[in-house]
Design a protein around this motif. Sequence first.
Motif, short mmCIF file in Angstrom:
data_model
loop_
_atom_site.label_atom_id
_atom_site.label_comp_id
_atom_site.label_asym_id
_atom_site.label_seq_id
_atom_site.Cartn_x
_atom_site.Cartn_y
_atom_site.Cartn_z
N ARG A 102 0.85 -1.20 0.00
CA ARG A 102 0.00 0.00 0.00
C ARG A 102 0.88 1.24 0.00
O ARG A 102 1.59 1.52 0.97
N ASN A 103 0.91 1.92 -1.12
CA ASN A 103 1.70 3.17 -1.30
C ASN A 103 3.14 3.02 -0.80
O ASN A 103 3.63 3.86 -0.03
N SER A 116 7.03 3.19 -0.82
CA SER A 116 8.22 3.81 -1.44
C SER A 116 9.43 3.36 -0.65
O SER A 116 9.33 3.06 0.55
N ASN A 153 5.95 4.81 -4.53
CA ASN A 153 4.50 4.80 -4.33
C ASN A 153 3.80 3.64 -5.05
O ASN A 153 2.94 3.85 -5.88
N SER A 188 1.47 0.30 -5.27
CA SER A 188 0.34 -0.39 -4.62
C SER A 188 -0.08 -1.57 -5.50
O SER A 188 -0.23 -1.41 -6.72
N GLY A 243 4.82 4.03 3.36
CA GLY A 243 3.79 3.06 3.00
C GLY A 243 3.86 1.81 3.86
O GLY A 243 4.64 1.74 4.82
#
Length: 609
Positions: free
Chosen positions: A358-359, A361, A377, A379, A414
């Motif tokens: 989830r997101n 980085s 980023n 997902s 994330g």
Amino acid sequence: MSKDNTPHDKGLFAIAFKAIGFAWRTDRKTFLLLILLNVFNGSIVYLQFTSFSAIVDDIIAIKQGTSTMNDLIRSAVILGLSFLVPTLLANLVGFLRTKFRMAQDLYLDMYRVDKQSALDIGTIESSSYQNLLRSAHEWGTNSILGLQDFVFTSASSFAGIFTSMIILWSLSPWLVLFAALAAAPIYFFYKKYSMEVFRIRWLSIEDYRVISNRLSHFEEMQKAVDLILLKLKDWFRGQIYDRLSNYNSKVIRAERKKSLSYGVLSLWYLLFLFAAIALMTKQSLTGSIAVGALLLAFNTYTRFYQTVNGYIESISITEESSRYAARWFDLFALEPKLTSSPNAMRVKFEQPPRVEFRNVSFRYPGEDAESPLVVKNISFTISPGEKIAIIGVNGSGKTTLIKLLCRTYDPTEGQILVNGVDLKDINLRDWQSAIGVLFQDFPLYHLTIRESIGLGNILTPVDESKMAEAARYSGADEFIETFPRKFDQLIWKEFREGTDLSKGQHQRLAVARMFYRNAAITILDEPTASIDAVTEEKIFSSLEENMEGKTVILITHRFSSVKNADKILMLEQGHIIEQGSHKELMALNKKYAALYTMQASRYLQEDES
Ligand code: ADP
């Protein structure tokens, strides 16, 4: 952690103290006994001198008729014992020292293995750790043993210096003064000139690494073959020659200075030796001391000087080894950066979990400046039992994504969720037990085939039928069959009955290891890079057919093999630019479709031609 090679000046005695700590933990009784025996050995020599002087005085006295044979016999017995006891003890010391060293070696090797295996992969991959390890290795753990030897040398030297001072004082306080003045500059000379040689050696470590690397091109098989075929000999030879001759000339210059300065030092010593002899001869002539005392003074004085000299030399050698030992202690002090939190969840993943990025980085932990984000980023989700393919050019972040999934590193931003739980809150060991990962740069094991495949599931007893199956799925069975010893064949050419495998065969064996592991999530990073097309096809269909219900993640450059994946992730510069099934991505008609069509049309062209 220091990553340069400038001399570490933590102080010899502080580092020696740590080495003593190891000795204390391993075998303190022997350690203390050795110190005592060294103290004894350091001072007993003076009993030899004293009893020998007594014999001389007894002979003179007998001739003068002032003494009896009994006195002479007593002195002779003491002299005999003063030789006999240390000779017998020297053998005991030799034995105890060997025993002590071996126990230390074992302890240190085990300690090192435990410490290193406790580190996290991120630390192991860092260049500062690799650099530290490399410099520690230059002397091995011998540097720590060297420091312990220094403790014994110190014990015998101090005992010797102390005893000689008492004897000299009893003969004449002037002798103590002469001895102290003669010995005073030794430390200065050693520090300045002897250390200069060590300093050059220390600062040439980088050169030495280059030299040993270049020499390896003449020894290691693949390098030696390239050396002949590409005619590289003169180029590598030149590099070795230049560095070595440059080093030699620097050392010779320093050695010349050292020997000149030691010449001055010897003259200084002789000056006080003559003064001491003159003083004692005068006293002997005036009758205030006996002839034997003259002899004792001479022996004690010269021995004192040798002891101080030897001790200071051992300090400079030990200073050298302490620098390497300091590296080991730095290494032992490292703690893993990525660990399980104490209340992390314990889970046994019988079934593949649902994984969600989830997101996410990520940037690699920088050594100096901040490094760029290599995953940006991202997902996506992996449903239990899905077959996922990750594609993208070199450096697009595919392997890094896998490392994050294995929790080699934590995301910079994330979250990675496993069945809805943050990966950081799951016990690290449990999680890594659920994964079977074959990286592109996999290690080549020097083991039998059985052991090599068996490593995939080391905690359970070998299951022969599963092993044969794993070998069949990976295509390793084809070459295993040709070995007379089959699964017992040793893959290690340096052993008499060992053999070697081609890169592709090694890779098939590594894939077999993963089939044998049969983990909830199997990750294969370019598993067929060195494998022929026929075997590759076989491996991929095995993955589809025999890994049913298990999650498989495959990184590959071959589009033909990703076609059947449930989901394809296409990465570019750390971003997922497209994701979906082959059908969906073809319908999207963007980058994936273009690249797939390009590769496919090339195959078709080849077919036509
Ligand atoms: P791929 O698998 O797609 O070829 P990687 O994930 O290996 O790409 O690498 C992505 C980027 O991360 C590259 O620019 C690479 O140089 C960098 N990188 C990889 N490993 C490390 C590391 N241990 N330390 C620092 N940077 C790294």
